[in-house]
Motif scaffolding. Structure first.
Motif, PDB file in Angstrom:
ATOM      1  N   THR A  67       0.857  -1.198   0.000  1.00  0.00           N
ATOM      2  CA  THR A  67       0.000   0.000   0.000  1.00  0.00           C
ATOM      3  C   THR A  67       0.893   1.248   0.000  1.00  0.00           C
ATOM      4  O   THR A  67       0.543   2.264  -0.609  1.00  0.00           O
ATOM      5  N   GLU A  68       2.050   1.144   0.646  1.00  0.00           N
ATOM      6  CA  GLU A  68       2.973   2.288   0.715  1.00  0.00           C
ATOM      7  C   GLU A  68       3.695   2.525  -0.615  1.00  0.00           C
ATOM      8  O   GLU A  68       4.131   3.645  -0.896  1.00  0.00           O
ATOM      9  N   ASN A  69       3.820   1.471  -1.432  1.00  0.00           N
ATOM     10  CA  ASN A  69       4.528   1.639  -2.711  1.00  0.00           C
ATOM     11  C   ASN A  69       3.791   2.574  -3.680  1.00  0.00           C
ATOM     12  O   ASN A  69       4.381   3.059  -4.653  1.00  0.00           O
ATOM     13  N   TRP A  70       2.513   2.861  -3.416  1.00  0.00           N
ATOM     14  CA  TRP A  70       1.783   3.830  -4.254  1.00  0.00           C
ATOM     15  C   TRP A  70       2.434   5.209  -4.176  1.00  0.00           C
ATOM     16  O   TRP A  70       2.219   6.060  -5.032  1.00  0.00           O
ATOM     17  N   LYS A  71       3.216   5.419  -3.101  1.00  0.00           N
ATOM     18  CA  LYS A  71       3.847   6.737  -2.929  1.00  0.00           C
ATOM     19  C   LYS A  71       5.108   6.901  -3.778  1.00  0.00           C
ATOM     20  O   LYS A  71       5.741   7.950  -3.756  1.00  0.00           O
ATOM     21  N   ARG A  72       5.500   5.879  -4.491  1.00  0.00           N
ATOM     22  CA  ARG A  72       6.711   5.983  -5.332  1.00  0.00           C
ATOM     23  C   ARG A  72       6.434   6.858  -6.558  1.00  0.00           C
ATOM     24  O   ARG A  72       5.277   7.115  -6.885  1.00  0.00           O
ATOM     25  N   PRO A  73       7.492   7.300  -7.256  1.00  0.00           N
ATOM     26  CA  PRO A  73       7.259   8.118  -8.455  1.00  0.00           C
ATOM     27  C   PRO A  73       6.303   7.412  -9.418  1.00  0.00           C
ATOM     28  O   PRO A  73       6.349   6.185  -9.568  1.00  0.00           O
ATOM     29  N   LYS A  74       5.450   8.210 -10.037  1.00  0.00           N
ATOM     30  CA  LYS A  74       4.395   7.685 -10.896  1.00  0.00           C
ATOM     31  C   LYS A  74       4.949   6.755 -11.977  1.00  0.00           C
ATOM     32  O   LYS A  74       4.382   5.693 -12.255  1.00  0.00           O
ATOM     33  N   ILE A  75       6.081   7.132 -12.539  1.00  0.00           N
ATOM     34  CA  ILE A  75       6.664   6.352 -13.634  1.00  0.00           C
ATOM     35  C   ILE A  75       7.073   4.952 -13.151  1.00  0.00           C
ATOM     36  O   ILE A  75       6.904   3.961 -13.863  1.00  0.00           O
ATOM     37  N   GLU A  76       7.554   4.871 -11.909  1.00  0.00           N
ATOM     38  CA  GLU A  76       7.949   3.559 -11.367  1.00  0.00           C
ATOM     39  C   GLU A  76       6.710   2.694 -11.105  1.00  0.00           C
ATOM     40  O   GLU A  76       6.704   1.494 -11.400  1.00  0.00           O
ATOM     41  N   VAL A  77       5.660   3.326 -10.564  1.00  0.00           N
ATOM     42  CA  VAL A  77       4.421   2.584 -10.306  1.00  0.00           C
ATOM     43  C   VAL A  77       3.850   2.056 -11.627  1.00  0.00           C
ATOM     44  O   VAL A  77       3.474   0.883 -11.736  1.00  0.00           O
ATOM     45  N   GLN A  78       3.854   2.916 -12.638  1.00  0.00           N
ATOM     46  CA  GLN A  78       3.326   2.500 -13.952  1.00  0.00           C
ATOM     47  C   GLN A  78       4.130   1.334 -14.526  1.00  0.00           C
ATOM     48  O   GLN A  78       3.558   0.384 -15.059  1.00  0.00           O
ATOM     49  N   THR A  79       5.433   1.395 -14.377  1.00  0.00           N
ATOM     50  CA  THR A  79       6.292   0.318 -14.886  1.00  0.00           C
ATOM     51  C   THR A  79       5.978  -0.995 -14.181  1.00  0.00           C
ATOM     52  O   THR A  79       5.867  -2.050 -14.811  1.00  0.00           O
ATOM     53  N   LEU A  80       5.834  -0.910 -12.856  1.00  0.00           N
ATOM     54  CA  LEU A  80       5.538  -2.131 -12.099  1.00  0.00           C
ATOM     55  C   LEU A  80       4.207  -2.737 -12.543  1.00  0.00           C
ATOM     56  O   LEU A  80       4.079  -3.954 -12.698  1.00  0.00           O
ATOM     57  N   MET A  81       3.213  -1.879 -12.762  1.00  0.00           N
ATOM     58  CA  MET A  81       1.893  -2.358 -13.197  1.00  0.00           C
ATOM     59  C   MET A  81       1.983  -2.966 -14.613  1.00  0.00           C
ATOM     60  O   MET A  81       1.385  -3.992 -14.899  1.00  0.00           O
ATOM     61  N   ARG A  82       2.766  -2.306 -15.469  1.00  0.00           N
ATOM     62  CA  ARG A  82       2.928  -2.804 -16.840  1.00  0.00           C
ATOM     63  C   ARG A  82       3.615  -4.176 -16.823  1.00  0.00           C
ATOM     64  O   ARG A  82       3.192  -5.107 -17.513  1.00  0.00           O
ATOM     65  N   LEU A  83       4.648  -4.306 -16.010  1.00  0.00           N
ATOM     66  CA  LEU A  83       5.363  -5.581 -15.914  1.00  0.00           C
ATOM     67  C   LEU A  83       4.444  -6.690 -15.408  1.00  0.00           C
ATOM     68  O   LEU A  83       4.506  -7.828 -15.839  1.00  0.00           O
ATOM     69  N   LEU A  84       3.561  -6.299 -14.502  1.00  0.00           N
ATOM     70  CA  LEU A  84       2.632  -7.256 -13.926  1.00  0.00           C
ATOM     71  C   LEU A  84       1.667  -7.803 -14.975  1.00  0.00           C
ATOM     72  O   LEU A  84       1.487  -9.023 -15.104  1.00  0.00           O
ATOM     73  N   VAL A  85       1.089  -6.896 -15.751  1.00  0.00           N
ATOM     74  CA  VAL A  85       0.152  -7.317 -16.808  1.00  0.00           C
ATOM     75  C   VAL A  85       0.875  -8.224 -17.802  1.00  0.00           C
ATOM     76  O   VAL A  85       0.389  -9.304 -18.161  1.00  0.00           O
ATOM     77  N   ALA A  86       2.076  -7.803 -18.221  1.00  0.00           N
ATOM     78  CA  ALA A  86       2.822  -8.579 -19.215  1.00  0.00           C
ATOM     79  C   ALA A  86       3.164  -9.970 -18.679  1.00  0.00           C
ATOM     80  O   ALA A  86       3.010 -10.978 -19.387  1.00  0.00           O
ATOM     81  N   SER A  87       3.583 -10.036 -17.405  1.00  0.00           N
ATOM     82  CA  SER A  87       3.981 -11.329 -16.847  1.00  0.00           C
ATOM     83  C   SER A  87       2.788 -12.256 -16.702  1.00  0.00           C
ATOM     84  O   SER A  87       2.874 -13.450 -16.986  1.00  0.00           O
ATOM     85  N   LEU A  88       1.662 -11.694 -16.245  1.00  0.00           N
ATOM     86  CA  LEU A  88       0.479 -12.532 -16.057  1.00  0.00           C
ATOM     87  C   LEU A  88       0.085 -13.168 -17.391  1.00  0.00           C
ATOM     88  O   LEU A  88      -0.193 -14.361 -17.472  1.00  0.00           O
ATOM     89  N   ARG A  89       0.100 -12.341 -18.422  1.00  0.00           N
ATOM     90  CA  ARG A  89      -0.257 -12.807 -19.753  1.00  0.00           C
ATOM     91  C   ARG A  89       0.670 -13.919 -20.208  1.00  0.00           C
ATOM     92  O   ARG A  89       0.241 -14.947 -20.714  1.00  0.00           O
ATOM     93  N   LYS A  90       1.952 -13.678 -19.986  1.00  0.00           N
ATOM     94  CA  LYS A  90       2.985 -14.588 -20.470  1.00  0.00           C
ATOM     95  C   LYS A  90       3.021 -15.897 -19.684  1.00  0.00           C
ATOM     96  O   LYS A  90       3.297 -16.959 -20.241  1.00  0.00           O
ATOM     97  N   GLU A  91       2.711 -15.840 -18.404  1.00  0.00           N
ATOM     98  CA  GLU A  91       2.924 -17.001 -17.540  1.00  0.00           C
ATOM     99  C   GLU A  91       1.733 -17.939 -17.405  1.00  0.00           C
ATOM    100  O   GLU A  91       1.853 -19.016 -16.836  1.00  0.00           O
TER     101      GLU A  91
END
Ligand code: IPE
Ligand code: IPE
Ligand code: MG
Length: 246
Positions: A67-91
């Motif tokens: 919940t605290e990681n939402w406070k990170r820079p927006k670009i980092e949060v977006q990257t983490l979310m993007r990686l998550l979608v890509a990995s879920l799809r791939k795995e």
């Protein structure tokens, strides 16, 4: 894997939880952006999931975003979310091939629509698998989880669905995100930090804690095996004396 033979299959931790920490520092050490660390962290996730399945662990819970990681820079949060979608799809295919069931805990309402959709799809498509249960802690915070549980229980008391006297540990457990998971037996944190960072506070009451001075992208099978063997060499007393356990 010279240590592999030493795992006692009769005394496996049923539930391993991991605080996957150190992606940013791993990247920094190499003169790269934090994102590079997260990308390599995904490989460590894949490796660890496969190794837990291989070593017959029943439950693996990975702290992926707090919940605290939402406070990170927006670009980092977006990257983490993007990686998550890509990995879920791939795995998805690999999860099914390995009989792994995906599960998620956390305040999932906060996740971007795309992430929630992909997550729910993979959860549904792996729901009948009977091997390892892989739980991703996403937008997870233990205090938030406890707050929600307390609110839900209070509302049931107020509406006379349960009485105050009925509130026991089982009732509390059933109102947590982790209601269908057993308690954590072994908690691992990578990166050399010795803290819990708002992860599974209730569920680790009697977990064995294992801190390893390796950044998450470098976490490999040998590290996992070492952690399991270390766990197996400990005496879990649950408040009793050593003699009582005999
Ligand atoms: C863990 O690595 C991944 C997440 C918290 C999402 P960090 O990003 O925290 O890396 P460090 O701790 O800054 O090195
Ligand atoms: C904990 O790591 C959260 C995850 C691994 C997802 P952090 O890097 O966010 O924790 P702190 O800030 O060092 O305590
Ligand atoms: Mg960190």
């Amino acid at each position: 894997m010279d240590n592999l033979g030493h795992i006692d299959v009769e005394n496996l931790p049923k539930h391993i939880a991991i605080i996957m920490d150190g992606n940013g520092r791993w990247a920094k050490q190499r003169g790269k952006m934090r994102v590079f660390g997260h990308e390599n962290g995904v490989d460590a996730v894949r490796r660890t999931v496969e190794n837990c399945a291989k070593h017959k662990i029943s439950y693996l819970t990975l702290y992926a975003f707090s919940t605290e990681n939402w406070k990170r820079p927006k670009i980092e949060v977006q990257t983490l979310m993007r990686l998550l979608v890509a990995s879920l799809r791939k795995e998805l295919k690999t999860l099914n091939e390995n009989n792994i069931r995906l599960n998620a805990i956390g305040n999932l309402d906060f996740l971007p629509g795309k992430v929630a959709k992909e997550l729910n799809e993979v959860i549904a498509k792996t729901a009948n698998n009977t091997g390892l249960t892989l739980t991703l802690a996403l937008s997870y915070g233990s205090r938030e989880e406890l707050k929600q549980a307390i609110k839900a229980i209070s509302s049931k008391v107020k509406n006379n669905i349960i009485s105050e006297h009925d509130i026991d540990e089982t009732v509390i457990n059933t109102h947590l995100y982790t209601h269908d998971l057993p308690d954590v037996d072994l908690l691992i944190r990578t990166s050399g930090e010795h803290r819990i960072s708002n992860f599974l506070l209730w569920q680790i009451a009697y977990a064995e804690l294992y801190f390893i001075d390796v950044f998450w992208p470098d976490f490999n099978e040998q590290h996992l095996v070492d952690a399991i063997i270390n766990y197996q060499n400990r005496e879990r007393r649950f408040g009793k004396t050593s003699e009582q356990l005999g």
